[in-house]
Design a protein around this motif. Sequence first.
Motif, mmCIF file in Angstrom:
data_model
loop_
_atom_site.group_PDB
_atom_site.id
_atom_site.type_symbol
_atom_site.label_atom_id
_atom_site.label_comp_id
_atom_site.label_asym_id
_atom_site.label_seq_id
_atom_site.Cartn_x
_atom_site.Cartn_y
_atom_site.Cartn_z
ATOM 1 N N VAL A 84 0.838 -1.196 0.000
ATOM 2 C CA VAL A 84 0.000 0.000 0.000
ATOM 3 C C VAL A 84 0.874 1.247 0.000
ATOM 4 N N ARG A 85 1.947 1.218 0.768
ATOM 5 C CA ARG A 85 2.835 2.383 0.860
ATOM 6 C C ARG A 85 3.497 2.679 -0.481
ATOM 7 N N VAL A 86 3.971 1.647 -1.162
ATOM 8 C CA VAL A 86 4.633 1.863 -2.451
ATOM 9 C C VAL A 86 3.640 2.382 -3.486
ATOM 10 N N LEU A 87 2.443 1.816 -3.520
ATOM 11 C CA LEU A 87 1.426 2.290 -4.451
ATOM 12 C C LEU A 87 1.089 3.763 -4.181
ATOM 13 N N GLY A 88 0.906 4.091 -2.902
ATOM 14 C CA GLY A 88 0.591 5.471 -2.548
ATOM 15 C C GLY A 88 1.729 6.421 -2.873
ATOM 16 N N ASP A 89 2.961 6.019 -2.581
ATOM 17 C CA ASP A 89 4.111 6.873 -2.890
ATOM 18 C C ASP A 89 4.240 7.097 -4.392
ATOM 19 N N TRP A 90 3.994 6.048 -5.171
ATOM 20 C CA TRP A 90 4.066 6.183 -6.632
ATOM 21 C C TRP A 90 3.049 7.207 -7.126
ATOM 22 N N ALA A 91 1.805 7.084 -6.657
ATOM 23 C CA ALA A 91 0.766 8.034 -7.083
ATOM 24 C C ALA A 91 1.060 9.433 -6.561
ATOM 25 N N ALA A 92 1.563 9.533 -5.320
ATOM 26 C CA ALA A 92 1.875 10.842 -4.741
ATOM 27 C C ALA A 92 2.964 11.546 -5.538
ATOM 28 N N ARG A 93 3.918 10.782 -6.042
ATOM 29 C CA ARG A 93 5.043 11.392 -6.758
ATOM 30 C C ARG A 93 4.694 11.744 -8.206
ATOM 31 N N TRP A 94 3.910 10.900 -8.867
ATOM 32 C CA TRP A 94 3.757 11.050 -10.305
ATOM 33 C C TRP A 94 2.362 11.480 -10.773
ATOM 34 N N ILE A 95 1.343 11.312 -9.947
ATOM 35 C CA ILE A 95 -0.025 11.500 -10.422
ATOM 36 C C ILE A 95 -0.797 12.564 -9.645
ATOM 37 N N LEU A 96 -0.562 12.636 -8.340
ATOM 38 C CA LEU A 96 -1.428 13.432 -7.475
ATOM 39 C C LEU A 96 -1.384 14.917 -7.822
ATOM 40 N N GLU A 97 -2.566 15.512 -7.950
ATOM 41 C CA GLU A 97 -2.715 16.955 -8.135
ATOM 42 C C GLU A 97 -3.595 17.487 -7.018
ATOM 43 N N ASP A 98 -3.971 18.771 -7.089
ATOM 44 C CA ASP A 98 -4.909 19.298 -6.096
ATOM 45 C C ASP A 98 -6.222 18.528 -6.173
ATOM 46 N N PRO A 99 -6.921 18.373 -5.056
ATOM 47 C CA PRO A 99 -8.185 17.614 -5.083
ATOM 48 C C PRO A 99 -9.219 18.304 -5.957
ATOM 49 N N SER A 100 -10.037 17.471 -6.610
ATOM 50 C CA SER A 100 -11.147 18.013 -7.390
ATOM 51 C C SER A 100 -12.258 18.453 -6.443
ATOM 52 N N GLN A 101 -13.223 19.182 -6.974
ATOM 53 C CA GLN A 101 -14.349 19.637 -6.158
ATOM 54 C C GLN A 101 -15.083 18.442 -5.542
ATOM 55 N N ALA A 102 -15.215 17.363 -6.301
ATOM 56 C CA ALA A 102 -15.932 16.180 -5.809
ATOM 57 C C ALA A 102 -15.182 15.479 -4.678
ATOM 58 N N GLU A 103 -13.884 15.729 -4.564
ATOM 59 C CA GLU A 103 -13.077 15.060 -3.549
ATOM 60 C C GLU A 103 -12.948 15.867 -2.259
ATOM 61 N N LEU A 104 -13.532 17.044 -2.206
ATOM 62 C CA LEU A 104 -13.402 17.912 -1.041
ATOM 63 C C LEU A 104 -14.434 17.524 0.016
ATOM 64 N N ASP A 105 -14.122 16.498 0.765
ATOM 65 C CA ASP A 105 -15.033 15.939 1.767
ATOM 66 C C ASP A 105 -14.485 16.252 3.158
ATOM 67 N N PRO A 106 -15.052 17.225 3.872
ATOM 68 C CA PRO A 106 -14.501 17.598 5.179
ATOM 69 C C PRO A 106 -14.600 16.474 6.212
ATOM 70 N N ASP A 107 -15.675 15.698 6.188
ATOM 71 C CA ASP A 107 -15.816 14.603 7.155
ATOM 72 C C ASP A 107 -14.695 13.586 6.989
ATOM 73 N N LEU A 108 -14.427 13.209 5.747
ATOM 74 C CA LEU A 108 -13.377 12.230 5.486
ATOM 75 C C LEU A 108 -12.006 12.792 5.856
ATOM 76 N N LEU A 109 -11.774 14.058 5.534
ATOM 77 C CA LEU A 109 -10.481 14.667 5.839
ATOM 78 C C LEU A 109 -10.211 14.685 7.343
ATOM 79 N N ILE A 110 -11.206 15.072 8.142
ATOM 80 C CA ILE A 110 -10.992 15.110 9.592
ATOM 81 C C ILE A 110 -10.795 13.695 10.146
ATOM 82 N N LEU A 111 -11.480 12.709 9.577
ATOM 83 C CA LEU A 111 -11.239 11.317 9.982
ATOM 84 C C LEU A 111 -9.788 10.942 9.730
#
Length: 225
Positions: A84-111
Amino acid sequence: MKTYGQYCPVAKAAEILGDRWTLLIVRDLLFGPVGFNELARGLPGISRSVLSDRLRHLERLGLTEWAGTGYQLTGPGRHLTPVVRVLGDWAARWILEDPSQAELDPDLLILWISRHVAVDALPPRKAVVDFRLSGPRPGRLWLVVEPAGASICHADPGLDPATYVHVVGEVAALYRVYMGRHDLAEELATGGLVLAGDPELVRAFPTWFTWSNFSPTVREARAAA
């Protein structure tokens, strides 16, 4: 369960983890025993029947088990941690951008933030972080932090007002801080976030959270860009 019909470890792993939601369930169970309702809260959009089905699937394979207080990974399941860590690091380094409007979930973020508390840096008595977040899905939640951990409240816990730190601003800004795309100091300087409350607690607040496990990779990618 559909198979690829290939005698290959990658194909076998994809058969086990490739169903929608399965890998995210494993991700959430990496934090220790998690109850069914908490799992559901951390996976907005999943139905309870699908969650039950995925948990039974993982249990049949010997990757999860019921631990009395919640579901937990077994030994073979915990060995998925570096995967899981390697998959996440790969996406964090090469794919991740600012969150889209649909991904802005305050409940999930605080969790997620509640799972990354720097216990050793917390004040000796209970403190309350009052999150007032604006955006496409505004939210207000309270996080009670103490050396024993953190708990989320959907209503004001009513503790001593002197123990509160108020975090006011855009949910997108807090996402950027959590994921390491911006430092907290940057968002405070630009007004994306504002801190208020007891001055001593406000000064200490930046040390209370370790943010996402993937934030160091995001920062490295940002520095190298």
